[in-house]
Scaffold this motif. Structure first.
Motif, PDB file in Angstrom:
ATOM      1  N   ASN A 148       8.671  -5.166 -16.541  1.00  0.00           N
ATOM      2  CA  ASN A 148       8.216  -3.999 -17.093  1.00  0.00           C
ATOM      3  C   ASN A 148       8.517  -2.718 -16.360  1.00  0.00           C
ATOM      4  OD1 ASN A 148       7.073  -4.748 -14.828  1.00  0.00           O
ATOM      5  ND2 ASN A 148       4.790  -4.784 -15.644  1.00  0.00           N
ATOM      6  N   LYS A 157      -5.971  -4.399 -15.053  1.00  0.00           N
ATOM      7  CA  LYS A 157      -4.714  -3.814 -15.186  1.00  0.00           C
ATOM      8  C   LYS A 157      -4.099  -3.153 -14.046  1.00  0.00           C
ATOM      9  CE  LYS A 157      -5.542  -4.060 -19.792  1.00  0.00           C
ATOM     10  NZ  LYS A 157      -4.783  -5.334 -20.235  1.00  0.00           N
ATOM     11  N   GLY A 158      -4.560  -3.401 -12.893  1.00  0.00           N
ATOM     12  CA  GLY A 158      -4.050  -2.730 -11.799  1.00  0.00           C
ATOM     13  C   GLY A 158      -3.114  -3.949 -11.024  1.00  0.00           C
ATOM     14  N   GLU A 202       3.409 -15.779 -15.192  1.00  0.00           N
ATOM     15  CA  GLU A 202       2.613 -15.307 -16.342  1.00  0.00           C
ATOM     16  C   GLU A 202       2.311 -13.944 -16.496  1.00  0.00           C
ATOM     17  OE1 GLU A 202      -0.947 -17.997 -16.970  1.00  0.00           O
ATOM     18  OE2 GLU A 202       0.139 -19.440 -15.952  1.00  0.00           O
ATOM     19  N   PHE A 203       2.078 -13.330 -15.515  1.00  0.00           N
ATOM     20  CA  PHE A 203       1.552 -11.804 -15.396  1.00  0.00           C
ATOM     21  C   PHE A 203       2.684 -11.087 -14.580  1.00  0.00           C
ATOM     22  CE2 PHE A 203      -2.228 -14.629 -15.819  1.00  0.00           C
ATOM     23  CZ  PHE A 203      -2.723 -14.200 -16.825  1.00  0.00           C
ATOM     24  N   SER A 204       2.712  -9.837 -15.035  1.00  0.00           N
ATOM     25  CA  SER A 204       3.756  -8.874 -14.297  1.00  0.00           C
ATOM     26  C   SER A 204       3.037  -8.113 -13.146  1.00  0.00           C
ATOM     27  CB  SER A 204       4.196  -7.925 -15.179  1.00  0.00           C
ATOM     28  OG  SER A 204       2.984  -7.268 -16.096  1.00  0.00           O
ATOM     29  N   ASN A 205       1.740  -8.257 -12.869  1.00  0.00           N
ATOM     30  CA  ASN A 205       1.006  -7.413 -12.104  1.00  0.00           C
ATOM     31  C   ASN A 205       0.341  -8.367 -10.978  1.00  0.00           C
ATOM     32  OD1 ASN A 205      -0.516  -8.166 -14.174  1.00  0.00           O
ATOM     33  ND2 ASN A 205      -1.947  -6.588 -13.944  1.00  0.00           N
ATOM     34  N   LEU A 213       0.866  -1.175   0.189  1.00  0.00           N
ATOM     35  CA  LEU A 213      -0.037   0.014  -0.065  1.00  0.00           C
ATOM     36  C   LEU A 213       0.819   1.380  -0.112  1.00  0.00           C
ATOM     37  CD1 LEU A 213      -2.789  -1.320   2.182  1.00  0.00           C
ATOM     38  CD2 LEU A 213      -3.383  -0.063   0.076  1.00  0.00           C
ATOM     39  N   ARG A 257       7.128   8.033  -5.543  1.00  0.00           N
ATOM     40  CA  ARG A 257       7.844   8.176  -4.326  1.00  0.00           C
ATOM     41  C   ARG A 257       8.932   7.213  -4.196  1.00  0.00           C
ATOM     42  NH1 ARG A 257       3.328   7.812   0.358  1.00  0.00           N
ATOM     43  NH2 ARG A 257       2.610   9.660  -0.706  1.00  0.00           N
ATOM     44  N   LEU A 258       8.335   5.748  -4.575  1.00  0.00           N
ATOM     45  CA  LEU A 258       9.347   4.743  -4.596  1.00  0.00           C
ATOM     46  C   LEU A 258      10.517   4.872  -5.423  1.00  0.00           C
ATOM     47  CD1 LEU A 258      10.377   2.081  -3.243  1.00  0.00           C
ATOM     48  CD2 LEU A 258       8.441   0.747  -4.538  1.00  0.00           C
ATOM     49  N   MET A 298       4.881 -15.880 -20.362  1.00  0.00           N
ATOM     50  CA  MET A 298       6.000 -15.433 -19.563  1.00  0.00           C
ATOM     51  C   MET A 298       6.000 -13.690 -20.260  1.00  0.00           C
ATOM     52  SD  MET A 298       8.379 -15.915 -17.462  1.00  0.00           S
ATOM     53  CE  MET A 298       9.785 -16.702 -17.033  1.00  0.00           C
ATOM     54  N   THR A 299       5.771 -12.819 -19.665  1.00  0.00           N
ATOM     55  CA  THR A 299       5.568 -11.491 -20.168  1.00  0.00           C
ATOM     56  C   THR A 299       7.089 -10.831 -19.786  1.00  0.00           C
ATOM     57  OG1 THR A 299       4.642 -10.489 -18.300  1.00  0.00           O
ATOM     58  CG2 THR A 299       3.217 -11.218 -19.884  1.00  0.00           C
ATOM     59  N   TYR A 327       4.807  -0.829 -11.803  1.00  0.00           N
ATOM     60  CA  TYR A 327       3.965  -0.744 -10.468  1.00  0.00           C
ATOM     61  C   TYR A 327       4.410  -0.113  -9.284  1.00  0.00           C
ATOM     62  CZ  TYR A 327       1.145  -3.430 -13.571  1.00  0.00           C
ATOM     63  OH  TYR A 327       0.451  -3.930 -14.507  1.00  0.00           O
ATOM     64  N   TRP A 328       5.783   0.249  -9.159  1.00  0.00           N
ATOM     65  CA  TRP A 328       6.227   1.355  -8.128  1.00  0.00           C
ATOM     66  C   TRP A 328       5.551   2.855  -8.270  1.00  0.00           C
ATOM     67  CZ3 TRP A 328      12.164   0.801  -7.548  1.00  0.00           C
ATOM     68  CH2 TRP A 328      12.708  -0.433  -7.569  1.00  0.00           C
ATOM     69  N   ASN A 329       5.085   3.246  -7.269  1.00  0.00           N
ATOM     70  CA  ASN A 329       4.681   4.615  -7.314  1.00  0.00           C
ATOM     71  C   ASN A 329       5.825   5.725  -7.239  1.00  0.00           C
ATOM     72  OD1 ASN A 329       5.487   4.905  -4.694  1.00  0.00           O
ATOM     73  ND2 ASN A 329       3.449   4.905  -3.599  1.00  0.00           N
ATOM     74  N   GLY A 344       4.110   1.517  -1.199  1.00  0.00           N
ATOM     75  CA  GLY A 344       4.988   1.615  -2.464  1.00  0.00           C
ATOM     76  C   GLY A 344       4.367   1.321  -3.913  1.00  0.00           C
ATOM     77  N   PHE A 345       3.234   0.846  -4.007  1.00  0.00           N
ATOM     78  CA  PHE A 345       2.775   0.355  -5.159  1.00  0.00           C
ATOM     79  C   PHE A 345       1.378   1.146  -5.642  1.00  0.00           C
ATOM     80  CE2 PHE A 345       5.904  -2.669  -3.839  1.00  0.00           C
ATOM     81  CZ  PHE A 345       6.537  -2.722  -4.822  1.00  0.00           C
ATOM     82  N   VAL A 346       0.944   2.140  -4.909  1.00  0.00           N
ATOM     83  CA  VAL A 346      -0.230   2.854  -5.225  1.00  0.00           C
ATOM     84  C   VAL A 346      -0.041   4.317  -5.124  1.00  0.00           C
ATOM     85  CG1 VAL A 346      -2.648   2.965  -4.742  1.00  0.00           C
ATOM     86  CG2 VAL A 346      -1.391   0.832  -4.047  1.00  0.00           C
ATOM     87  N   GLU A 347      -0.447   4.974  -6.039  1.00  0.00           N
ATOM     88  CA  GLU A 347      -0.159   6.491  -5.855  1.00  0.00           C
ATOM     89  C   GLU A 347      -1.001   6.885  -4.978  1.00  0.00           C
ATOM     90  OE1 GLU A 347       2.246   8.054  -7.291  1.00  0.00           O
ATOM     91  OE2 GLU A 347       3.150   6.735  -9.067  1.00  0.00           O
ATOM     92  N   PRO A 348      -0.963   8.336  -4.403  1.00  0.00           N
ATOM     93  CA  PRO A 348      -1.670   8.677  -3.251  1.00  0.00           C
ATOM     94  C   PRO A 348      -2.983   8.973  -3.546  1.00  0.00           C
ATOM     95  CG  PRO A 348       0.154   9.865  -3.243  1.00  0.00           C
ATOM     96  CD  PRO A 348       0.601   9.064  -4.454  1.00  0.00           C
TER      97      PRO A 348
END
Lengths: 356, 356
Positions: free
Chosen positions: B5, A181-182, A204-207, A100, B13-14, B1-2, B9-11, A102-106
């Motif tokens: 990226n 996409k998130g 398989e997925f980057s996210n 929460l 600030r990170l 395998m993607t 997904y880093w925000n 580091g990986f979500v913008e404010p």
């Protein structure tokens, strides 16, 4: 001595956040049969206790390895993964907090299921992240389409879910990921009892981030060890944002020993599953409604008594189960699987209470 | 395998935060004399090791006490404080992170001294908080007036300061607090070696937090135990924002035992201070400039060699000291106090290097 200034220095998000309330931990727990916090009723592996005793030595004067390398290697070996895809947290709670932060913008928006682990929402509030809840279907299965209705930056699902025990097939998560996409976090704190991990989806997925815990299936809630399995760049982000030395030396020693003791682990799982199925049969025979569970707890209700009353009457008899407030989930009690003695004592009291 | 990226997904600030680099921890530290991370050269109390061994038992299957009550009571007893004014963190690093997360608004501004513990700035960046640095005076004393030039929401000072070892009198902090409207954190990780804690100021002012650590003076860096002493409403805020079970059971057992062993603690401190003063005398005799230190490390330079070179030549000889980059501090090396054997080995090599 100045007067207390009523949280003058708390920031807005801290003031506004709901307090997360962990399950009751009575003083002198020996007097209670404690089936309310999903702890494993069986002791940890003897190899773990020996490893910790051996690690209680002079090297405690040194800082621990900041990368928790030995644990990551042991976990990778036990689960057939690559250490570069593994992060170790001070419990999986710490991992959710780091995600929460580091990986979500404010200004991002998250989505969490309801009913599910209430901590996700609390942590979002603590970090100033807005979130929606997506209700489970009537049978307590996940409504994955509900997470696609808006553009969510983050979703967390518990699989099996807590408190319902219900499970979402990996293929259904895979189909969802083709559209989402998130960032999806799959909290697999309870996965080991019946298997079916989504960890391979991180190839398989980057996210996607899959989290595990040693608190339940390894009988090590007191040790605070959680894992994240994720693509390498997400692991690097978690490493960057975490505190320098987040896992202490003793927890590291215990975790490595636990991961190497496959035999002890499998035996523990087998016992828990056996007891859980016995408990299910006992309660079904007394007329309980049981939600199908793939965890070390069951989510049940009885037509003759409200769940709040059942919780209260069991507590009077020194048996703690969990009763939540809030829509839907307040109709049920969640009972953690105990030893056979504990289950039999529980079943006996319940039979008296519901007149079965 | 993607494809990876690249931190998609880093925000922000990170992505933008500088990486905090802990001191080198070479693989196989036995080959090195390690005087670079301010660890205590002497082993922890035997009572600590025994308490940890005794705590390596079946109760590890349970969650630890979320409030760390036993540690707070033991700390209060050892230091003459009230448990309600004490918070226990997974190291004091965790406490700094919690303060930045919960006690500064997102548009707030912090101030940190320079040179000082670089982690403060990194943590501010990780949490999206802007900050200024306030340079130390030429003699490395704090320029407390510099923290009053703007309206700062938060200031953190290390006292004694790291890496300089310099100390600010409690009376000077008291005078400062009469004017300062933000929250002041006094990081006393190194206070135990020469005393002079500002903890009592938490009775006089509502906006001060004093942190301590068991990593240095208790020889327990591997255990991860830090303390905050603060007015009660600040402690309640820290309790609310922390992860539910941030201190594991084994660390709790060790910390309580350490706090009860006053005799072992005092003996350890006396040995470190004795060795530190011996080291200072040896280096002074070889022509080193020594910054007056009240910590378990010294900050020194020699007119005949750059500090970068001295660091490099010692590393070739398998002795690790700390050399920082950046203005002013790059002129010095920081040397942690070792055992007498380690100090004598160091002094012998340095004599060869500087030709003394």
């Amino acid at each position: 001595m100045t007067k207390s200034n009523e949280e003058k220095y708390w920031n807005t998000r801290l003031k506004n956040a709901a307090e997360y309330v962990p399950g009751e931990q009575p003083q002198g727990p020996e007097g209670y049969i404690k089936l309310n916090t999903n702890e494993n009723p069986f002791p940890p592996s003897k190899a773990v206790l020996e490893a910790i005793r051996a690690a209680a030595n002079d090297s405690l004067k040194r800082y621990p390895d900041p990368t928790a390398h030995a644990i990551r290697v042991a976990y990778a070996a036990a689960k057939g993964l690559n250490p570069d895809n593994i992060f170790v947290g001070n419990g999986s709670d710490e991992i959710f907090t780091l995600i929460l932060r580091g990986f979500v913008e404010p200004d991002g928006v998250a989505a969490f299921p309801y009913p599910s682990y209430a901590l996700y929402g609390t942590l979002a509030q603590m970090n100033g992240i807005r979130y929606d809840t997506v209700s489970l279907s009537a049978d307590f299965s996940y409504d994955m389409a509900g997470f696609l209705k808006k553009k969510y930056d983050l979703a967390i699902i518990a699989n099996p879910n807590n408190p319902t025990g219900t499970y979402c097939e990996v293929d259904d998560i895979r189909s969802f990921m083709r559209k989402f996409k998130g960032l999806l976090v799959v909290d697999e704190a309870y996965i080991d009892f019946y298997g079916g991990s989504a960890a391979d989806l991180t190839d398989e997925f980057s996210n996607i981030i899959v989290t595990h815990s040693m608190s339940k299936s390894y009988s090590l809630a007191g040790l605070r060890i959680g894992f994240a399995v994720a693509p390498e760049d997400i692991i690097r982000g978690l490493m960057k944002i975490k505190d320098s030395y987040n896992v202490n030396m003793l927890a590291a020693a215990g975790a490595v020993a636990a991961l190497k003791d496959a035999k002890g682990f499998n035996y523990n799982i087998k016992m828990v599953v056996n007891n859980k199925e016995y408990l299910e049969e006992s309660l079904a025979a007394m007329g309980f409604d049981l939600v199908p569970s793939r965890a070390n707890f069951i989510f049940v209700k009885h037509p003759a008594i409200t769940s709040r009353e059942l919780y209260g009457k069991l507590k009077e008899r020194k048996i703690l189960v969990r009763h939540f407030t809030g829509p839907v989930q307040s109709d049920y009690v969640r009972i953690s699987v105990g030893t056979m003695l504990e289950i039999k004592a529980l079943a006996k009291e319940i039979a008296v209470i519901v007149g079965a």
